[in-house]
Design an enzyme around this catalytic site. Structure first.
Site, short mmCIF file in Angstrom:
data_model
loop_
_atom_site.label_atom_id
_atom_site.label_comp_id
_atom_site.label_asym_id
_atom_site.label_seq_id
_atom_site.Cartn_x
_atom_site.Cartn_y
_atom_site.Cartn_z
N ARG A 125 0.74 -1.29 -0.17
CA ARG A 125 -0.02 0.05 0.01
C ARG A 125 0.96 1.15 0.04
NH1 ARG A 125 -3.14 -2.98 3.95
NH2 ARG A 125 -4.58 -4.17 3.02
N LYS A 147 2.82 11.44 -11.96
CA LYS A 147 2.29 10.34 -12.61
C LYS A 147 3.10 9.20 -12.73
CE LYS A 147 -0.70 13.29 -15.65
NZ LYS A 147 -0.89 13.71 -16.87
N GLU A 189 11.20 19.07 -25.37
CA GLU A 189 10.17 19.28 -24.27
C GLU A 189 10.72 20.87 -23.54
OE1 GLU A 189 7.25 18.15 -23.36
OE2 GLU A 189 7.27 16.07 -24.53
N LYS A 231 7.24 23.34 -15.25
CA LYS A 231 6.05 22.54 -15.02
C LYS A 231 5.54 22.20 -13.52
CE LYS A 231 4.72 17.65 -15.96
NZ LYS A 231 5.31 16.34 -16.49
N GLU A 241 -5.65 18.57 -13.36
CA GLU A 241 -5.73 18.56 -14.92
C GLU A 241 -6.93 18.89 -15.56
OE1 GLU A 241 -4.07 14.63 -16.04
OE2 GLU A 241 -3.12 15.57 -17.68
N ARG A 245 -2.94 23.07 -16.96
CA ARG A 245 -2.31 21.79 -17.30
C ARG A 245 -2.18 21.53 -18.86
NH1 ARG A 245 -1.04 17.31 -12.62
NH2 ARG A 245 0.37 16.01 -13.77
N ASN A 249 0.47 20.43 -23.19
CA ASN A 249 0.40 19.65 -24.40
C ASN A 249 0.60 20.30 -25.81
OD1 ASN A 249 -0.44 17.12 -23.30
ND2 ASN A 249 -2.29 17.79 -22.62
N HIS A 252 1.43 18.45 -28.78
CA HIS A 252 1.35 17.13 -28.62
C HIS A 252 0.09 16.52 -29.42
CE1 HIS A 252 4.41 17.56 -25.47
NE2 HIS A 252 4.21 16.58 -25.27
N HIS A 256 1.05 13.32 -31.50
CA HIS A 256 0.78 12.05 -31.32
C HIS A 256 0.01 11.42 -32.56
CE1 HIS A 256 -0.07 12.72 -26.74
NE2 HIS A 256 1.08 12.11 -26.94
N HIS A 269 9.37 10.54 -29.44
CA HIS A 269 8.04 11.35 -28.92
C HIS A 269 8.76 12.74 -29.36
CE1 HIS A 269 4.98 12.66 -26.42
NE2 HIS A 269 5.94 13.47 -25.64
#
Lengths: 367, 367
Positions: A125, A147, A189, A231, A241, A245, A249, A252, A256, A269
């Site tokens: 946990r 994340k 980035e 960031k 989000e 936030r 992107n 992106h 993508h 990427h």
């Protein structure tokens, strides 16, 4: 070492979960940088087959000598970012008899960091973990935000948790072994942070791009710290989000589409994001936000980072739209895009005019 | 329904993660009790093959009609509490295209609750879940504390997360289908709450044990609410499980030894805890805390709940000690036990004298 090269520290402010990001050369071999963040004597280092021969011994030599240190070496690559790999980490922890006061260390790029973070979030946990990112992309991206997770056959990052590290140790020396194509992908980035929020940082990047590509320590340290700071500001303003936030992107959505159409891995990427930022700049000009000279400036800094500017020859306008229509940011089937109001200030365009978007996708240069 | 039978509510205070426990008859078929806690239109009900034929239809009939409701029916039993079962839930969520605003519902006992809670904690980094516990044990135990997780071949509950439900709906009608042996096992934990912290509640239990075993709604509702309230107080005082929370383990060290020696499943957890509490009472008397009359009183209420008082005939003193020496609560190889200072007040004995413990284990009656 000269003071200009000494490590420097940024603190990510998250109340009782606040943590430091230490950035500089020589961190890996020096126990002072890791000792304060170990939860107890049990340490599990997780890395991959590419990084282990380069840095695992140096990292272990930098640990205090009275610890019980074990290691897991996983295969390399995005395809290994699975629940099965995380289960291997849990198996190793249990086979070693590690308890709730153990510490997991992620030594590697973003894939290792995401998996180890999730392994730590769910072991008994939740146990401590420390990030030691070894790629520029993971140093400026995964260091902030908490994340963690793995991919599922039906989608990327579908299984995971928000789990903050005890500390992030960025040893800039590890970038010396990074392929130059991956360094450039990381710089995409870095440029993004300047474009969305800090024109002063963009100017600094324009002046130092050569130094960065030559791996000058003080320039790298500064670029990483400023990227993480931007960031951290954006994430702090919008932990859930919902709003600002989304600005992270920039580039992106187009990017993508390129990655998905070409097959993940064919383009890095950051390469796809580089082209995507150039496309977003051109879109911003067509909506009368940017001047042609702004677009030229943005293309110049992306080019100077060693990144491509043209989209893949094989991609039609419809190929782009097919992927972009599925983007999670869209609301009620309108395509949303992060665009630029000025250089250094991004915004979310809630309803991009279809004609303008299709015009861009038809006209934009292909390789 | 008469006012004496109307559902009542306890709020577990956890700041912005506070949630209600609604307890009473008729909750399953009534949408008012679940609607406020749904995160969006997507609802995944997870249950098992025992509970599905009994309550799945009634539960679904109690949902608002405009939802996208899916279901997963897993096999029944502690052996199903694995990562593989949780992965089945994730597969179903992704196959249904469920997003971050979905809600998972755990309809079943503790095994279902633990698995569904963990599935919710890790799906897309965390989604809403609602507990609908259908056994007395899960109603008084898993409703409070936020512990979720699965077993690993090397240990119970080794993989998991702390993740709080949006709400807990305890429909006391579901206890009518519970085998009486399982009802008694749940009562062991109810008695435990009185013994460790609330002699008034113990007196109430002594007076109402027959009503409880006859499933009288108002008695069940009161027993469940008071049990959850005591657990919530203890957990709030010690979220990180360092101190007072250990008191919840009264009877569990002896009980775990019985379960482990006999093979998990041969004795129900609550049955082993019942004997364990009687043994802890006798140990407390040998250390001069309790009077012989206190021990008799404790044995009487355990007996009245339909629980065994004698240890298994096949277990020697050494069999007990072998398991007890491995207990996670021990520090530096001294055996720690939760004992009673008085009826209604537990404490942690940090160093049980070996001679006293061995004397108890030799003398204690066997079946």
């Amino acid at each position: 070492m000269p003071p200009s090269q000494a490590p420097r520290t940024l603190t990510v402010e998250l109340g009782e979960r606040s943590y430091p990001i230490h950035v500089g050369p020589g961190l890996l071999g020096d126990s002072r940088w890791i000792q304060p963040y170990l939860a107890g004597r049990q340490v599990m280092v997780v890395t991959n087959e590419t990084i282990a021969p380069l840095y695992l011994d140096r990292f272990k030599q930098g640990l205090p000598s009275d610890l019980d240190v074990r290691e897991v070496v996983l295969p390399d690559g995005e395809h290994t970012k699975t629940l099965e790999s995380v289960a291997c980490i849990w198996d190793a922890l249990l086979a070693a008899g590690f308890n709730r006061r153990c510490t997991l260390v992620a030594l590697g790029g973003g894939v290792i960091g995401d998996m180890v973070g999730y392994a730590a979030a769910s072991y008994q946990r939740g146990v401590a973990f420390i990030q030691v990112p070894t790629t520029l992309l993971s140093q400026v991206d995964s260091s902030v935000g908490g994340k963690t997770g793995v991919n599922h056959p039906r989608g990327k990052n579908m299984i995971g948790a928000f789990w903050q590290p005890r500390a992030v140790l960025v040893d800039t020396d590890t970038l010396s072994s990074l392929p130059s194509r991956e360094l450039s992908a990381g710089l995409a980035e870095v440029i993004k942070y300047g474009l969305i929020r800090d024109v002063g940082f963009l100017e600094w990047l324009e002046a130092r791009m050569t130094s960065l590509r030559e791996l000058q320590t003080d320039a790298l340290r500064e670029a990483i710290l400023r990227s993480c700071a931007i960031k951290a500001e954006v994430v702090a303003a919008d932990e859930t989000e919902q709003g600002v936030r989304a600005l992270l992107n920039l580039g992106h959505t187009f990017g993508h589409a390129i990655e998905a159409h070409q097959g993940y891995g064919a383009w890095l990427h950051g390469e796809a994001v580089g082209v995507g930022m150039a496309m977003a700049a051109e879109m911003s000009r067509r909506l009368d936000w940017l001047a042609p000279s702004d677009v030229s400036r943005i293309r110049a800094v992306i080019d100077a980072a060693g990144l491509p500017l043209s989209a893949p020859a094989s991609m039609t306008s419809d190929d782009f739209l097919a992927v972009m229509r599925l983007d999670k940011k869209n609301i009620d089937s309108r395509i949303r895009l992060v665009l630029l109001q000025t250089v250094g200030c991004a915004y979310v365009e809630e309803a991009v005019p279809n004609a303008s978007l299709e015009g861009l996708l038809v006209d934009y240069p292909r390789i």
